[in-house]
Design a protein around this motif. Structure first.
Motif, short mmCIF file in Angstrom:
data_model
loop_
_atom_site.label_atom_id
_atom_site.label_comp_id
_atom_site.label_asym_id
_atom_site.label_seq_id
_atom_site.Cartn_x
_atom_site.Cartn_y
_atom_site.Cartn_z
N GLY A 24 0.83 -1.19 0.00
CA GLY A 24 0.00 0.00 0.00
C GLY A 24 0.87 1.25 0.00
O GLY A 24 1.86 1.35 -0.72
N ASN A 25 0.50 2.21 0.84
CA ASN A 25 1.23 3.47 0.89
C ASN A 25 2.30 3.51 1.98
O ASN A 25 2.99 4.51 2.15
N ASP A 26 2.43 2.41 2.73
CA ASP A 26 3.41 2.37 3.81
C ASP A 26 4.80 2.06 3.27
O ASP A 26 4.95 1.25 2.34
N ILE A 27 5.82 2.70 3.85
CA ILE A 27 7.21 2.37 3.54
C ILE A 27 7.65 1.29 4.52
O ILE A 27 7.57 1.45 5.73
N ASN A 28 8.10 0.17 3.97
CA ASN A 28 8.37 -1.03 4.75
C ASN A 28 9.88 -1.19 4.96
O ASN A 28 10.64 -1.26 3.99
N PHE A 29 10.30 -1.26 6.21
CA PHE A 29 11.72 -1.41 6.54
C PHE A 29 11.98 -2.76 7.20
O PHE A 29 11.09 -3.33 7.86
N THR A 30 13.21 -3.25 7.05
CA THR A 30 13.73 -4.30 7.91
C THR A 30 14.57 -3.62 8.97
O THR A 30 15.53 -2.91 8.66
N LEU A 31 14.19 -3.81 10.24
CA LEU A 31 14.91 -3.20 11.36
C LEU A 31 15.42 -4.30 12.28
O LEU A 31 15.15 -5.49 12.07
N LEU A 32 16.17 -3.92 13.30
CA LEU A 32 16.76 -4.87 14.24
C LEU A 32 16.39 -4.48 15.67
O LEU A 32 16.43 -3.30 16.04
N GLY A 33 16.08 -5.50 16.50
CA GLY A 33 15.93 -5.27 17.93
C GLY A 33 17.26 -5.43 18.64
O GLY A 33 17.46 -4.97 19.75
N GLY A 34 18.17 -6.09 17.98
CA GLY A 34 19.54 -6.32 18.45
C GLY A 34 20.25 -7.04 17.34
O GLY A 34 19.65 -7.35 16.30
N ILE A 35 21.53 -7.32 17.51
CA ILE A 35 22.26 -8.04 16.47
C ILE A 35 21.68 -9.44 16.35
O ILE A 35 21.60 -10.19 17.33
N GLY A 36 21.23 -9.79 15.16
CA GLY A 36 20.59 -11.07 14.93
C GLY A 36 19.11 -11.10 15.27
O GLY A 36 18.43 -12.10 14.98
N ASP A 37 18.57 -10.05 15.85
CA ASP A 37 17.15 -9.97 16.20
C ASP A 37 16.44 -9.20 15.10
O ASP A 37 16.30 -7.98 15.14
#
Length: 350
Positions: A315-328
Motif C-alpha cells: 500500500g502506501n506504507d514504507i516497509n523497513f527491515t529493522l533490528l531489535g539487536g544483532i541477529g534480532d
C-alpha cells in the motif's frame, strides 16, 4: 527454487571446466563489461573449455544496467546463433551477473548460465540468491526475475584486481550480514576485517561465512515472502540514496548500503530498541571508512518518494527491515515520514 550451488574454488581452471562440462550446450557465450574484459577475461581465456566461447561486451558501471544494454546482449546472442540449449557465463561484478542472469533467463524463455563474480560485492551479494534484473525508470532493480544460475563460482583471485573503494563496497554487505547473524561475526567485521589481505586464508574464511548467512536465508525463503527481507537491512534507504545519486554523482552500491545502514540503525534504535552502543560503533566504522554523501533538507521529499517505490512496500506504507539487536530481525516494520526525516537529520548531523 532449489538451493543455489555455490562453489568456493581453489583451482579455477578445474572448477570452471567441470561446471561447463556438466551443462550440456551447443554454444558457449561469455558476458563481460569493459573492465572485466581487460582485467578478468585473460585469466580464463586460455582454458580448454573456453576455446570456443564467444564474448559479449557491455559498458561498465551500474549506470549501464539498463534496457538498452539488455537489448544489446539479446541482439548479440541472436547474432551469435544462441539457442535454448546454449550456456552463458557471466564474468563480472553485480551489474554483469544481474543483467546477464536476466538476459539468460529470458532469451528463448531461458537458457542455463554460470556466474563468476569478480568483485567482493558480487561475491557476497549479487551473484547468490537468484535475483536478476536491470534498473528502469530511474529506480534500482525495477525489472527482473528470480532464477538461479547453474552454479556460482567464487575465487578470491579476482579480488586482487580491485581498488580499496570496491573492496569497501562489498564489505558493507558483509557488515549487513554480520548485523543480521550474531554478535561474534559482527564484532570480527568491526574489529579486524579490513586489516586482512583479500588473498589471505582468513579473509576467504570471512567471505565464506558471509555468503553462508545469505545462502541460509535465501534457502529458507527463496522468493522474499518473509525472512529473506532480512537481507534488505540498509537497502530501503540505501536504494533511495543510490537512485538519487544516479541523477547527480553515482556511488557504488555498497556505499549506498552503508549510508542506508546509518539511517536504518537509527530507526532501529528509536522503533525496535536496538542498543545505542552497537549502533554508534557500527556508524563510527561507516563514517571512518565510507565518509558521507552530501544531502540537504531540500532532498528529503525526493528520497522519501524513492523509498515509496521500494519493492517490499505494501500500500502506501514504507516497509523497513529493522533490528531489535544483532541477529534480532524485525521485518515488515513501517515508520512515519516524520521518523524517516528525523533519521535523515541524524545521518546528516552525525
Amino acid at each position: 527454487m532449489e538451493q543455489q550451488k555455490v562453489i568456493f574454488s581453489e583451482n579455477l581452471r578445474q572448477t570452471l571446466e567441470q561446471a561447463v562440462s556438466e551443462s550440456a550446450h551447443d554454444r558457449l557465450l561469455v558476458l563481460v563489461d569493459e573492465t572485466t574484459r581487460d582485467c578478468c577475461l585473460p585469466v580464463v581465456r586460455d582454458y580448454d573449455c573456453m576455446k570456443e566461447a564467444q564474448v559479449i561486451t557491455i559498458q561498465a558501471t551500474d549506470t549501464h544496467k539498463t534496457l538498452e544494454s539488455l537489448a544489446h546482449v539479446w541482439s548479440e546472442m541472436q547474432r551469435m546463433g544462441a539457442t535454448r540449449h546454449s550456456l552463458m557465463i557471466n564474468l563480472g561484478g553485480g551489474m554483469v551477473t544481474d543483467l546477464g542472469g536476466f538476459a539468460a533467463s529470458t532469451f528463448k524463455r531461458g537458457i542455463s548460465f554460470i556466474n563468476i563474480p569478480t568483485t567482493l560485492l558480487s561475491m557476497v551479494d549479487a551473484s547468490v540468491g537468484g535475483k536478476t534484473g536491470i534498473n528502469f525508470g530511474g529506480l534500482k532493480n525495477e525489472i527482473g526475475v528470480f532464477n538461479n544460475a547453474h552454479c556460482v563460482i567464487l575465487d578470491t583471485t579476482f579480488l586482487r584486481t580491485l581498488d580499496q573503494e570496491n573492496i569497501l563496497s562489498g564489505y558493507a554487505e558483509m557488515i549487513k550480514h554480520g548485523l543480521i547473524s550474531d554478535e561474534k561475526t559482527w564484532a570480527e567485521l568491526m574489529n579486524q576485517g579490513l586489516e586482512l589481505r583479500v588473498e589471505s586464508i582468513e579473509f576467504a574464511a570471512a567471505l565464506e561465512k558471509s555468503v553462508a548467512v545469505k545462502q541460509r536465508i535465501v534457502t529458507e525463503d527463496p522468493t522474499e515472502k518473509g525472512i529473506r527481507k532480512a537481507l534488505n537491512l540498509g537497502h530501503t534507504a540505501g536504494h533511495a540514496f543510490e537512485s538519487y545519486a544516479l541523477e547527480h554523482r553515482p556511488i557504488l552500491h555498497g556505499y549506498a548500503v552503508a549510508y542506508g545502514l546509518v539511517v536504518e540503525l537509527y530507526l532501529s534504535c528509536i522503533k525496535t530498541g536496538f542498543p545505542q552502543d552497537k549502533m554508534r560503533q557500527t556508524i563510527n566504522f561507516i563514517k571512518e571508512h565510507y565518509g558521507r554523501m552530501t544531502i540537504t533538507c531540500d532532498d528529503y521529499p525526493q528520497l522519501v518518494e524513492l523509498m515509496h517505490h521500494d519493492k517490499k512496500n505494501v500500500g502506501n506504507d514504507i516497509n523497513f527491515t529493522l533490528l531489535g539487536g544483532i541477529g534480532d530481525i524485525r521485518i515488515n516494520q513501517t515508520v512515519t515520514e516524520e521518523d524517516i526525516k528525523e533519521a535523515l537529520d541524524f545521518y546528516r548531523e552525525y
